[in-house]
Motif scaffolding. Structure first.
Motif, PDB file in Angstrom:
ATOM      1  N   ARG A   1      16.409 -49.589 -77.684  1.00 19.61           N
ATOM      2  CA  ARG A   1      16.053 -50.894 -78.244  1.00 19.61           C
ATOM      3  C   ARG A   1      14.600 -50.913 -78.735  1.00 19.61           C
ATOM      4  N   ILE A   2      14.395 -51.465 -79.910  1.00 17.99           N
ATOM      5  CA  ILE A   2      13.030 -51.630 -80.439  1.00 17.99           C
ATOM      6  C   ILE A   2      12.423 -52.846 -79.753  1.00 17.99           C
ATOM      7  N   ILE A   3      11.294 -52.629 -79.058  1.00 25.54           N
ATOM      8  CA  ILE A   3      10.663 -53.772 -78.384  1.00 25.54           C
ATOM      9  C   ILE A   3       9.471 -54.304 -79.181  1.00 25.54           C
TER      10      ILE A   3
ATOM     11  N   ALA B   1      14.883 -52.535 -67.575  1.00 26.46           N
ATOM     12  CA  ALA B   1      14.478 -53.433 -66.493  1.00 26.46           C
ATOM     13  C   ALA B   1      13.008 -53.809 -66.592  1.00 26.46           C
ATOM     14  N   GLY B   2      12.176 -52.878 -66.974  1.00 23.84           N
ATOM     15  CA  GLY B   2      10.742 -53.143 -67.034  1.00 23.84           C
ATOM     16  C   GLY B   2      10.263 -53.552 -68.402  1.00 23.84           C
ATOM     17  N   GLN B   3      11.166 -53.973 -69.275  1.00 19.61           N
ATOM     18  CA  GLN B   3      10.787 -54.295 -70.649  1.00 19.61           C
ATOM     19  C   GLN B   3       9.677 -55.338 -70.722  1.00 19.61           C
ATOM     20  N   GLU B   4       9.770 -56.356 -69.915  1.00 20.62           N
ATOM     21  CA  GLU B   4       8.771 -57.421 -69.949  1.00 20.62           C
ATOM     22  C   GLU B   4       7.387 -56.896 -69.567  1.00 20.62           C
TER      23      GLU B   4
ATOM     24  N   LEU C   1       9.344 -45.580 -72.723  1.00 20.52           N
ATOM     25  CA  LEU C   1       8.673 -46.067 -73.921  1.00 20.52           C
ATOM     26  C   LEU C   1       8.443 -44.912 -74.889  1.00 20.52           C
ATOM     27  N   GLU C   2       8.839 -45.110 -76.126  1.00 23.21           N
ATOM     28  CA  GLU C   2       8.638 -44.108 -77.179  1.00 23.21           C
ATOM     29  C   GLU C   2       7.975 -44.787 -78.366  1.00 23.21           C
TER      30      GLU C   2
ATOM     31  N   GLU D   1      -0.100 -51.843 -87.017  1.00 23.64           N
ATOM     32  CA  GLU D   1       0.139 -51.799 -85.572  1.00 23.64           C
ATOM     33  C   GLU D   1       1.339 -50.901 -85.301  1.00 23.64           C
ATOM     34  N   LYS D   2       1.217 -50.068 -84.284  1.00 25.14           N
ATOM     35  CA  LYS D   2       2.286 -49.140 -83.931  1.00 25.14           C
ATOM     36  C   LYS D   2       3.489 -49.908 -83.387  1.00 25.14           C
ATOM     37  N   GLY D   3       4.657 -49.309 -83.564  1.00 30.15           N
ATOM     38  CA  GLY D   3       5.889 -49.867 -83.025  1.00 30.15           C
ATOM     39  C   GLY D   3       6.394 -48.995 -81.891  1.00 30.15           C
ATOM     40  N   PHE D   4       7.212 -49.588 -81.008  1.00 31.38           N
ATOM     41  CA  PHE D   4       7.700 -48.856 -79.834  1.00 31.38           C
ATOM     42  C   PHE D   4       9.159 -49.194 -79.564  1.00 31.38           C
TER      43      PHE D   4
END
Length: 182
Positions: free
Chosen positions: A171-173, A75-78, A125-126, A163-166
């Motif tokens: 889901r990969i954002i 829900a808070g992805q954005e 977030l991971e 750049e780090k990924g999360f």
């Protein structure tokens, strides 16, 4: 009186017709059996229709439940995606403050950084852990550029992480941006 005779004649004719139908039904038992078979088939068709409708409804409930759970997870992805550049800036600021002489400033910024990271982690977030020497995976990593491998063992592997990924939930954002050795 003629009307009485006519009505009696009609009643007798009706009784004879009913008796004839009964005799025909008694003489032809297949008509009752075929009627019963027809009703059984109709009942079976209705049961099948009901079971299919019930199964379709159950599938609908499961699908909407799954979609709802997925929506809650992301829900808070954005908002979280908008916070990732701020997290990157925090990381850069900490690297610069490590070099400075002011330990208290470094500790204060580190504390804020950790709180911010924990708040994002609590929302799902991971960080995708990527280090030099990991195998390049096009599904997970985003190759920014390729350079000649500094060592033969780094050929086709990750040389540097830009750049780090999360991930958010499953889901990969944001894919980690990496440099690959060739």
């Amino acid at each position: 009186m003629s009307t009485d005779k006519e009505s009696k004649a009609q009643q007798e004719a009706g009784a004879e017709a009913a008796a004839t139908e009964e005799q025909q039904a008694a003489a032809d038992p297949t008509s009752e059996v075929s009627e019963a078979d027809g009703l059984r088939e109709e009942l079976a068709a209705e049961k099948d229709k009901f079971l299919r409708l019930f199964a379709e409804f159950e599938n609908y409930k499961k699908r909407t439940s799954r979609e709802r759970m997925e929506l809650f997870k992301t829900a808070g992805q954005e908002v979280i995606t908008a916070m990732l550049p701020v997290l990157d800036d925090f990381d850069r600021a900490l690297r610069e403050l490590e070099r400075s002489e002011d330990e208290e400033l470094f500790k204060g910024v580190k504390l804020i950084h950790n709180k911010f990271k924990e708040a994002l982690k609590n929302k799902g977030l991971e960080e995708i852990t990527v280090k030099q020497g990991d195998a390049f995976d096009a599904e997970v990593h985003e190759a920014v550029t390729q350079i000649p491998a500094p060592k033969k063992s780094l050929k086709g592997k990750i040389v540097d992480v830009i750049e780090k990924g999360f991930t958010l939930g499953e889901r990969i954002i944001r894919h980690p941006k990496v440099v690959v050795g060739n």
